[in-house]
Design a protein around this motif. Structure first.
Motif, PDB file in Angstrom:
ATOM      1  N   THR A  54       0.840  -1.202   0.000  1.00 31.25           N
ATOM      2  CA  THR A  54       0.000   0.000   0.000  1.00 31.25           C
ATOM      3  C   THR A  54       0.874   1.250   0.000  1.00 31.25           C
ATOM      4  N   GLU A  55       1.903   1.261   0.832  1.00 26.45           N
ATOM      5  CA  GLU A  55       2.786   2.428   0.918  1.00 26.45           C
ATOM      6  C   GLU A  55       3.773   2.498  -0.238  1.00 26.45           C
ATOM      7  N   CYS A  56       4.154   1.381  -0.747  1.00 28.26           N
ATOM      8  CA  CYS A  56       5.042   1.310  -1.901  1.00 28.26           C
ATOM      9  C   CYS A  56       4.182   0.737  -3.028  1.00 28.26           C
ATOM     10  N   LYS A  57       3.473   1.611  -3.692  1.00 26.31           N
ATOM     11  CA  LYS A  57       2.434   1.202  -4.644  1.00 26.31           C
ATOM     12  C   LYS A  57       2.908   0.082  -5.579  1.00 26.31           C
ATOM     13  N   THR A  58       2.178  -0.992  -5.588  1.00 26.41           N
ATOM     14  CA  THR A  58       2.439  -2.117  -6.458  1.00 26.41           C
ATOM     15  C   THR A  58       1.410  -2.086  -7.579  1.00 26.41           C
ATOM     16  N   ILE A  59       1.846  -2.341  -8.776  1.00 27.16           N
ATOM     17  CA  ILE A  59       0.945  -2.315  -9.930  1.00 27.16           C
ATOM     18  C   ILE A  59      -0.139  -3.374  -9.758  1.00 27.16           C
ATOM     19  N   THR A  60      -1.369  -2.961  -9.916  1.00 30.98           N
ATOM     20  CA  THR A  60      -2.489  -3.896  -9.873  1.00 30.98           C
ATOM     21  C   THR A  60      -3.186  -3.873 -11.235  1.00 30.98           C
ATOM     22  N   GLY A  61      -4.042  -4.834 -11.456  1.00 33.03           N
ATOM     23  CA  GLY A  61      -4.817  -4.871 -12.685  1.00 33.03           C
ATOM     24  C   GLY A  61      -4.181  -5.670 -13.800  1.00 33.03           C
ATOM     25  N   LEU A  62      -2.871  -5.830 -13.781  1.00 33.23           N
ATOM     26  CA  LEU A  62      -2.210  -6.642 -14.803  1.00 33.23           C
ATOM     27  C   LEU A  62      -2.235  -8.098 -14.365  1.00 33.23           C
ATOM     28  N   THR A  63      -2.947  -8.905 -15.101  1.00 39.05           N
ATOM     29  CA  THR A  63      -3.112 -10.303 -14.698  1.00 39.05           C
ATOM     30  C   THR A  63      -1.899 -11.144 -15.084  1.00 39.05           C
ATOM     31  N   PHE A  64      -1.786 -12.253 -14.424  1.00 36.22           N
ATOM     32  CA  PHE A  64      -0.740 -13.227 -14.679  1.00 36.22           C
ATOM     33  C   PHE A  64      -1.323 -14.352 -15.523  1.00 36.22           C
ATOM     34  N   GLU A  65      -0.525 -14.853 -16.430  1.00 32.89           N
ATOM     35  CA  GLU A  65      -0.912 -16.034 -17.209  1.00 32.89           C
ATOM     36  C   GLU A  65       0.100 -17.133 -16.938  1.00 32.89           C
ATOM     37  N   ILE A  66      -0.376 -18.252 -16.457  1.00 36.55           N
ATOM     38  CA  ILE A  66       0.517 -19.384 -16.228  1.00 36.55           C
ATOM     39  C   ILE A  66       0.823 -20.008 -17.582  1.00 36.55           C
ATOM     40  N   THR A  67       2.111 -20.146 -17.872  1.00 36.85           N
ATOM     41  CA  THR A  67       2.508 -20.702 -19.167  1.00 36.85           C
ATOM     42  C   THR A  67       2.815 -22.189 -19.081  1.00 36.85           C
ATOM     43  N   THR A  68       3.536 -22.593 -18.045  1.00 38.71           N
ATOM     44  CA  THR A  68       3.849 -24.007 -17.840  1.00 38.71           C
ATOM     45  C   THR A  68       4.009 -24.269 -16.348  1.00 38.71           C
ATOM     46  N   ALA A  69       3.979 -25.530 -15.997  1.00 40.43           N
ATOM     47  CA  ALA A  69       4.219 -25.930 -14.606  1.00 40.43           C
ATOM     48  C   ALA A  69       4.709 -27.361 -14.604  1.00 40.43           C
ATOM     49  N   ARG A  70       5.456 -27.671 -13.567  1.00 37.25           N
ATOM     50  CA  ARG A  70       5.945 -29.049 -13.427  1.00 37.25           C
ATOM     51  C   ARG A  70       6.091 -29.377 -11.948  1.00 37.25           C
ATOM     52  N   LEU A  71       5.933 -30.656 -11.632  1.00 41.97           N
ATOM     53  CA  LEU A  71       6.202 -31.117 -10.276  1.00 41.97           C
ATOM     54  C   LEU A  71       7.704 -31.292 -10.137  1.00 41.97           C
ATOM     55  N   GLU A  72       8.219 -30.851  -9.027  1.00 39.96           N
ATOM     56  CA  GLU A  72       9.654 -30.934  -8.739  1.00 39.96           C
ATOM     57  C   GLU A  72       9.790 -31.670  -7.414  1.00 39.96           C
ATOM     58  N   GLY A  73       9.829 -32.987  -7.474  1.00 43.47           N
ATOM     59  CA  GLY A  73       9.846 -33.772  -6.251  1.00 43.47           C
ATOM     60  C   GLY A  73       8.418 -34.037  -5.780  1.00 43.47           C
ATOM     61  N   ALA A  74       8.324 -34.586  -4.584  1.00 43.33           N
ATOM     62  CA  ALA A  74       7.023 -35.018  -4.071  1.00 43.33           C
ATOM     63  C   ALA A  74       6.127 -33.877  -3.604  1.00 43.33           C
ATOM     64  N   ASP A  75       6.719 -32.777  -3.119  1.00 44.03           N
ATOM     65  CA  ASP A  75       5.914 -31.731  -2.481  1.00 44.03           C
ATOM     66  C   ASP A  75       6.134 -30.326  -3.029  1.00 44.03           C
TER      67      ASP A  75
ATOM     68  N   ARG B 127      12.003   3.684  -2.253  1.00 40.70           N
ATOM     69  CA  ARG B 127      11.829   5.115  -2.564  1.00 40.70           C
ATOM     70  C   ARG B 127      13.151   5.735  -3.002  1.00 40.70           C
ATOM     71  N   ALA B 128      14.241   5.367  -2.341  1.00 42.14           N
ATOM     72  CA  ALA B 128      15.558   5.911  -2.703  1.00 42.14           C
ATOM     73  C   ALA B 128      15.977   5.487  -4.106  1.00 42.14           C
ATOM     74  N   SER B 129      15.610   4.270  -4.504  1.00 44.15           N
ATOM     75  CA  SER B 129      16.004   3.775  -5.835  1.00 44.15           C
ATOM     76  C   SER B 129      15.036   4.196  -6.925  1.00 44.15           C
ATOM     77  N   GLY B 130      13.884   4.723  -6.540  1.00 43.99           N
ATOM     78  CA  GLY B 130      12.896   5.150  -7.526  1.00 43.99           C
ATOM     79  C   GLY B 130      11.942   4.055  -7.978  1.00 43.99           C
ATOM     80  N   ARG B 131      12.093   2.850  -7.452  1.00 47.86           N
ATOM     81  CA  ARG B 131      11.165   1.777  -7.848  1.00 47.86           C
ATOM     82  C   ARG B 131       9.921   1.726  -6.979  1.00 47.86           C
ATOM     83  N   CYS B 132       9.888   2.606  -5.990  1.00 49.62           N
ATOM     84  CA  CYS B 132       8.747   2.617  -5.079  1.00 49.62           C
ATOM     85  C   CYS B 132       8.263   4.051  -4.933  1.00 49.62           C
ATOM     86  N   GLU B 133       7.062   4.303  -5.410  1.00 46.08           N
ATOM     87  CA  GLU B 133       6.466   5.635  -5.274  1.00 46.08           C
ATOM     88  C   GLU B 133       5.276   5.548  -4.366  1.00 46.08           C
ATOM     89  N   LYS B 134       5.054   6.626  -3.631  1.00 48.32           N
ATOM     90  CA  LYS B 134       3.902   6.652  -2.728  1.00 48.32           C
ATOM     91  C   LYS B 134       2.648   6.998  -3.466  1.00 48.32           C
TER      92      LYS B 134
END
Length: 170
Positions: free
Chosen positions: A94-115, A163-170
């Motif tokens: 909330t304080e370091c605004k994260t982009i919302t509204g852009l959905t994720f699309e799962i392209t592939t997945a695999r099991l890596e071990g039992a769990d 904020r110092a690096s510019g990747r986080c805006e209020k």
């Protein structure tokens, strides 16, 4: 006086007898109610399949993309939850605004071990992979190592660095 003592004693015995009847003891009722509550709230085990892992990852990504930070945190592993509290995670985004509204699309997945499953995704022009783990009959999202390292610094420091690096805006 002797009759009074006998009457008081008789009343006392009657009260004790009534109290020792066959009624259910409170601790029995509490234990039974607690067991029933646990049985009702424990979700059914999810299958240990790549499709079930992808479904959890999609729920995580959809919740995150919608800006429901607390809902996203709820889908995490206990290790992830131990790294940052639910409220602090929401405050971070909330304080370091994260982009919302852009959905994720799962392209592939695999099991890596039992769990463990590795889920690959794309979001707008970015792509990445995430790990989900099977814990206590449920698939759970595991934050990546970089995020876990940030959470260990504390939210205030992560926000200040952003904020110092510019990747986080209020």
């Amino acid at each position: 006086m002797r009759k009074t003592i006998i009457v008081v004693a008789a009343v006392g015995v009657a009260l004790l007898a009534a109290a020792c009847g066959t009624e259910t003891k409170p601790e029995q009722t509490t234990a039974s109610a607690s067991s029933a509550a646990v049985a009702e709230t424990k979700p059914a085990a999810e299958p240990k399949t790549v499709d079930a892992a992808k479904a959890l990852a999609q729920r995580e990504f959809d919740t995150y993309a919608a800006g429901d930070w607390k809902g996203a945190w709820d889908l995490w592993t206990s290790e992830g939850k131990a790294a940052i509290s639910r409220d602090e995670y929401a405050r971070l985004h909330t304080e370091c605004k994260t982009i919302t509204g852009l959905t994720f699309e799962i392209t592939t997945a695999r099991l890596e071990g039992a769990d463990t499953a590795i889920v690959n995704y794309k979001r707008s022009i970015a792509a990445g992979s995430s790990e989900v783990r099977y814990v206590d009959g449920q698939w759970r999202y595991q934050p990546d190592a970089e995020s876990m390292a940030d959470y260990a610094k504390g939210v205030d420091k992560v926000i200040a660095e952003g904020r110092a690096s510019g990747r986080c805006e209020k």
